[in-house]
Design a protein around this motif. Structure first.
Motif, PDB file in Angstrom:
ATOM      1  N   HIS A 213       0.819  -1.221   0.000  1.00 47.82           N
ATOM      2  CA  HIS A 213       0.000   0.000   0.000  1.00 47.82           C
ATOM      3  C   HIS A 213       0.852   1.270   0.000  1.00 47.82           C
ATOM      4  O   HIS A 213       0.341   2.357   0.256  1.00 47.82           O
ATOM      5  CB  HIS A 213      -0.949   0.000   1.194  1.00 47.82           C
ATOM      6  N   SER A 214       2.116   1.141  -0.317  1.00 47.75           N
ATOM      7  CA  SER A 214       3.023   2.286  -0.397  1.00 47.75           C
ATOM      8  C   SER A 214       2.664   3.181  -1.587  1.00 47.75           C
ATOM      9  O   SER A 214       2.111   2.724  -2.587  1.00 47.75           O
ATOM     10  CB  SER A 214       4.458   1.780  -0.548  1.00 47.75           C
ATOM     11  N   VAL A 215       3.007   4.466  -1.477  1.00 48.35           N
ATOM     12  CA  VAL A 215       2.784   5.379  -2.607  1.00 48.35           C
ATOM     13  C   VAL A 215       3.770   5.110  -3.742  1.00 48.35           C
ATOM     14  O   VAL A 215       3.531   5.533  -4.878  1.00 48.35           O
ATOM     15  CB  VAL A 215       2.895   6.862  -2.180  1.00 48.35           C
ATOM     16  N   TYR A 216       4.891   4.442  -3.459  1.00 48.45           N
ATOM     17  CA  TYR A 216       5.841   4.112  -4.513  1.00 48.45           C
ATOM     18  C   TYR A 216       5.294   2.949  -5.344  1.00 48.45           C
ATOM     19  O   TYR A 216       5.011   1.878  -4.811  1.00 48.45           O
ATOM     20  CB  TYR A 216       7.197   3.719  -3.929  1.00 48.45           C
ATOM     21  N   GLN A 217       5.209   3.136  -6.651  1.00 46.00           N
ATOM     22  CA  GLN A 217       4.580   2.124  -7.490  1.00 46.00           C
ATOM     23  C   GLN A 217       5.328   0.792  -7.446  1.00 46.00           C
ATOM     24  O   GLN A 217       4.708  -0.272  -7.447  1.00 46.00           O
ATOM     25  CB  GLN A 217       4.485   2.596  -8.937  1.00 46.00           C
ATOM     26  N   GLU A 218       6.659   0.840  -7.411  1.00 39.85           N
ATOM     27  CA  GLU A 218       7.405  -0.420  -7.396  1.00 39.85           C
ATOM     28  C   GLU A 218       7.123  -1.227  -6.129  1.00 39.85           C
ATOM     29  O   GLU A 218       7.241  -2.463  -6.125  1.00 39.85           O
ATOM     30  CB  GLU A 218       8.911  -0.179  -7.549  1.00 39.85           C
ATOM     31  N   GLU A 219       6.748  -0.550  -5.052  1.00 39.26           N
ATOM     32  CA  GLU A 219       6.366  -1.257  -3.826  1.00 39.26           C
ATOM     33  C   GLU A 219       4.909  -1.689  -3.885  1.00 39.26           C
ATOM     34  O   GLU A 219       4.549  -2.776  -3.417  1.00 39.26           O
ATOM     35  CB  GLU A 219       6.632  -0.370  -2.603  1.00 39.26           C
TER      36      GLU A 219
END
Length: 282
Positions: A213-219
């Motif tokens: 649920h991170s804002v970083y897409q790769e995460e």
């Protein structure tokens, strides 16, 4: 199919099955909610009263829509396949002990695959982003899904069940575990790192799923599992730790950062909006 619902299993009718699942759901919800209250992992960023109002409203409308449309389609499909001897396990006359284990694993892998696809196909991401717009995570986040995604998921699951001929009791057990696991993995609870690391070898944990649920897409495009953690390891989508630590990492989507714009009606209308071209943090 509707006429076969009363069969269920020799010792379990529809009402008993529904009561059984409800008891386990409420137990998992209340236990995890209680731990969140006394032992949260992260400080709350948003008003819990506001978020719970929104998320519980979505849960309520989803429940009503499902009951008025497909109902208990997964269990009904399993009963129908059993009565008609449909599906791979029936055709192979596979022993119940083996088909039960394989059926459970297949369902869990199928849910992992479905989750992966919702991140890759734009038309499905339109629906699934409703789940990812939550700016905090807690037990209510586990069921924050657009009604159309819920219906598509139930139909998809029913197809898998019929194709393999998965036993009704296995389906009921999987549904119970899946619901409890979803609540657990979304819960804002603090688990000692040693215990978390050990659990991750078998099941998904809150710390593992929070990265998703991170804002970083790769995460965001990692740690898709809901119950068993093996699929993310097997398909190389496993992320051990977030770029930012769990306390500081931002949750949600970079293009939806204002809680005031993520109300109940706005979330239902969200899939109709123009699809954003990027989910990366500016």
């Amino acid at each position: 199919m509707a006429g076969s619902i009363s069969y269920m299993a020799p010792e379990l009718n529809v009402q008993e099955e529904a009561t059984f699942r409800l008891i386990f759901f409420l137990s998992a919800f209340l236990i995890c909610a209680g731990i969140e209250w006394f032992r949260p992992k992260r400080a709350w960023r948003e008003s819990r009263l506001t978020r719970w109002g929104i998320n519980l409203s979505i849960i309520l409308i989803n429940t009503l829509i499902v009951r008025l449309t497909v109902g208990a389609i997964a269990v009904s499909a399993a009963v129908w396949a059993q009565q008609e001897q449909l599906g791979l396990f029936h055709w192979l006359q596979m022993p119940l002990a083996i088909s039960a284990v394989l059926g459970f694993l297949l369902l869990d892998m199928a849910i992992w695959g479905q989750h992966w696809v919702t991140h890759k196909l734009p038309v499905l991401w339109r629906l699934h982003q409703v789940h990812h717009t939550d700016l905090d995570l807690d037990v209510t986040s586990a069921l924050r899904f657009h009604p159309v995604e819920i219906l598509l998921s139930l139909i998809y699951k029913a197809v898998i069940i019929v194709v393999f001929g998965i036993d009704p009791v296995v389906v009921i057990a999987f549904e119970v575990v899946l619901n409890a696991s979803a609540i657990f993995t979304h819960a804002n609870i603090r688990i000692p790192s040693g215990i978390d690391s050990a659990l991750r070898w078998i099941i998904c944990t809150p710390d593992m799923h929070r990265i998703h649920h991170s804002v970083y897409q790769e995460e965001t495009d990692s740690n898709y599992g809901f119950f068993l953690s093996v699929w993310d390891r097997l398909f190389s989508t496993y992320t051990v730790e977030p770029k930012d630590n769990h306390q500081q990492m931002q949750l949600g989507l970079s293009e939806y950062r204002q809680q005031a714009r993520l109300g109940f009606v706005a979330l239902l209308k969200l899939p109709l909006q123009r699809l954003r071209s990027s989910r990366q943090v500016p």
